[in-house]
Design a protein around this motif. Structure first.
Motif, mmCIF file in Angstrom:
data_model
loop_
_atom_site.group_PDB
_atom_site.id
_atom_site.type_symbol
_atom_site.label_atom_id
_atom_site.label_comp_id
_atom_site.label_asym_id
_atom_site.label_seq_id
_atom_site.Cartn_x
_atom_site.Cartn_y
_atom_site.Cartn_z
ATOM 1 N N ALA A 156 0.828 -1.206 0.000
ATOM 2 C CA ALA A 156 0.000 0.000 0.000
ATOM 3 C C ALA A 156 0.862 1.257 0.000
ATOM 4 N N HIS A 157 1.947 1.231 0.818
ATOM 5 C CA HIS A 157 2.850 2.377 0.837
ATOM 6 C C HIS A 157 3.544 2.554 -0.509
ATOM 7 N N LEU A 158 3.938 1.424 -1.107
ATOM 8 C CA LEU A 158 4.601 1.486 -2.406
ATOM 9 C C LEU A 158 3.676 2.057 -3.462
ATOM 10 N N GLN A 159 2.417 1.615 -3.464
ATOM 11 C CA GLN A 159 1.478 2.126 -4.451
ATOM 12 C C GLN A 159 1.297 3.626 -4.297
ATOM 13 N N ALA A 160 1.258 4.079 -3.030
ATOM 14 C CA ALA A 160 1.145 5.519 -2.784
ATOM 15 C C ALA A 160 2.391 6.248 -3.277
ATOM 16 N N LEU A 161 3.546 5.645 -3.055
ATOM 17 C CA LEU A 161 4.791 6.263 -3.508
ATOM 18 C C LEU A 161 4.881 6.275 -5.023
ATOM 19 N N GLN A 162 4.493 5.165 -5.648
ATOM 20 C CA GLN A 162 4.583 5.082 -7.099
ATOM 21 C C GLN A 162 3.654 6.073 -7.787
ATOM 22 N N MET A 209 8.580 -7.064 -9.747
ATOM 23 C CA MET A 209 9.997 -7.098 -9.432
ATOM 24 C C MET A 209 10.799 -6.549 -10.609
ATOM 25 N N SER A 210 11.919 -5.976 -10.301
ATOM 26 C CA SER A 210 12.795 -5.397 -11.314
ATOM 27 C C SER A 210 14.180 -6.016 -11.169
ATOM 28 N N SER A 211 15.094 -5.574 -12.018
ATOM 29 C CA SER A 211 16.480 -6.003 -11.931
ATOM 30 C C SER A 211 17.357 -4.777 -11.713
ATOM 31 N N ALA A 251 10.988 -3.010 -7.483
ATOM 32 C CA ALA A 251 11.019 -1.893 -8.430
ATOM 33 C C ALA A 251 11.038 -0.558 -7.693
ATOM 34 N N LEU A 252 11.603 0.443 -8.357
ATOM 35 C CA LEU A 252 11.664 1.814 -7.853
ATOM 36 C C LEU A 252 12.345 1.891 -6.495
ATOM 37 N N ILE A 253 13.544 1.349 -6.412
ATOM 38 C CA ILE A 253 14.349 1.462 -5.203
ATOM 39 C C ILE A 253 15.329 2.628 -5.311
ATOM 40 N N LEU A 254 15.975 2.804 -6.462
ATOM 41 C CA LEU A 254 17.035 3.792 -6.602
ATOM 42 C C LEU A 254 16.534 5.146 -7.078
ATOM 43 N N GLN A 255 15.580 5.162 -8.018
ATOM 44 C CA GLN A 255 15.138 6.440 -8.595
ATOM 45 C C GLN A 255 14.580 7.416 -7.559
#
Length: 349
Positions: A156-162, A209-211, A251-255
């Motif tokens: 839920a937090h990730l969706q809000a962040l994305q 998931m990303s790489s 996904a979206l860890i570094l950006q």
């Protein structure tokens, strides 16, 4: 020109595993400590005098440690298979494997030590093992439900962040594209592709998931967009050495870390700012460091933040890698630094 953003969909990670990783060194250490505490408790209950404690503890400790380590090894070896089963099936099979280890070690103890009353010893050992293993399975069940709850909150937090792209970044990017269409249409097209990649990642499924390679490419595109807007005010240095680009991570860890670096360190400054991205692979761990210069006015121009992105990233890393990943924040040589560390069993070429 080949359009960007056509990468294949990254793999998705399933739900939290019911069983922890009994193959990890951290888990084995925990098993050894827990088994030793159990040996101490059983010894204290059974002895009549503390003079007997050392001798009785050594025997019980050796016996219980063998059961614990053999049971852990059986669960470790069967984990790739039983992890595909339902939760209750995993619990039953794990309990049976632990009981099998207890039975095998008990029979070996009776045989090697030629114990009198071997049946009574075997019966008592199996009863104690059954109770302890049942309590362990119940504890793991509680931990499993807790991890599912944390995972749901993290999604839920990730969706809000994305879904949260700062409006000023969007407006500035569109103004940059509009300006470039008149002076350099080819470059404007590149910026559009970079922006579409960023939006595609922001609006994707929260569980995707990303790489590491995709995350780095997304960061490069984001910095290209900001570089067109900020010009010489933004200086970027990449220092990456032999990284495992296929390493899987959320996904979206570094950006978002780069976005924070620009928003809090580069934009408020009246002087040119610098961002340095450093990547190393050491001892089966990926280390990514993002450093940015700070405003030179003593901090008056620094913007306040609620640290939501940092906390969200930290929780997602821990949810995926357990305690083996970390996100640390600090200042180094007068610059703000964020360091991301996560494991990956990759052999350097």
């Amino acid at each position: 020109m080949t359009q960007k953003g056509t990468k294949g969909r990254a793999p998705e990670r399933g739900r939290a595993a019911y069983l922890p990783n009994f193959c990890s060194v951290r888990m084995v250490f925990g098993v050894v400590i827990s088994a030793e505490l159990l040996a101490v408790i059983i010894t204290l209950v059974s002895i009549d005098s503390f003079q007997e404690f050392a001798g009785e503890l050594s025997l019980r400790s050796l016996y219980i440690q063998w059961i614990a380590l053999m049971g852990s090894a059986l669960i470790c070896l069967s984990r790739p298979w039983i992890s595909q089963l339902r939760t209750w099936q995993v619990a039953v099979i794990s309990w049976c494997l632990l009981m099998l280890a207890s039975l095998a070690i008990s029979l070996l103890a009776i045989w090697f030590l030629d114990l009198a009353g071997g049946r009574h010893f075997l019966f008592k050992s199996l009863v104690i093992s059954a109770i302890v293993c049942a309590v362990l399975m119940h504890y793991l069940s509680i931990q499993y439900r807790w991890r599912l709850q944390v995972e749901a909150e993290s999604r839920a937090h990730l969706q809000a962040l994305q879904s949260r792209i700062r409006p000023h970044f969007l407006f500035n990017s569109m103004n940059t594209i509009a300006s470039l269409t008149r002076t350099d249409p080819a470059l404007a097209e590149e910026v559009v592709y970079d922006l579409s990649d960023l939006f595609r990642a922001s609006l994707a499924d929260a569980q995707r998931m990303s790489s590491l390679g995709e995350e780095i490419e997304l960061c490069r595109g984001y910095l290209r967009i900001e570089g067109q807007r900020l010009g010489e005010r933004l200086q970027v240095k990449w220092d990456l050495e032999a990284l495992p680009l296929d390493a899987e991570l959320p996904a979206l860890i570094l950006q978002p870390l780069l976005e924070n670096a620009i928003y809090h360190g580069i934009e408020p400054s009246t002087e040119p700012g610098r961002i340095q991205i450093t990547g190393r692979y050491r001892r089966k761990r990926v280390n990514i460091s993002i450093r940015n210069s700070l405003p030179v006015d003593g901090g008056q121009a620094r913007r306040a933040g609620n640290h939501m992105a940092l906390q969200n990233i930290r929780e997602r890393l821990q949810g995926f890698f357990d305690e083996e990943a970390s996100l640390s924040v600090g200042e180094v040589d007068g610059e703000h630094q964020v360091r991301v560390v996560f494991p990956h069993p990759w052999k350097e070429q």
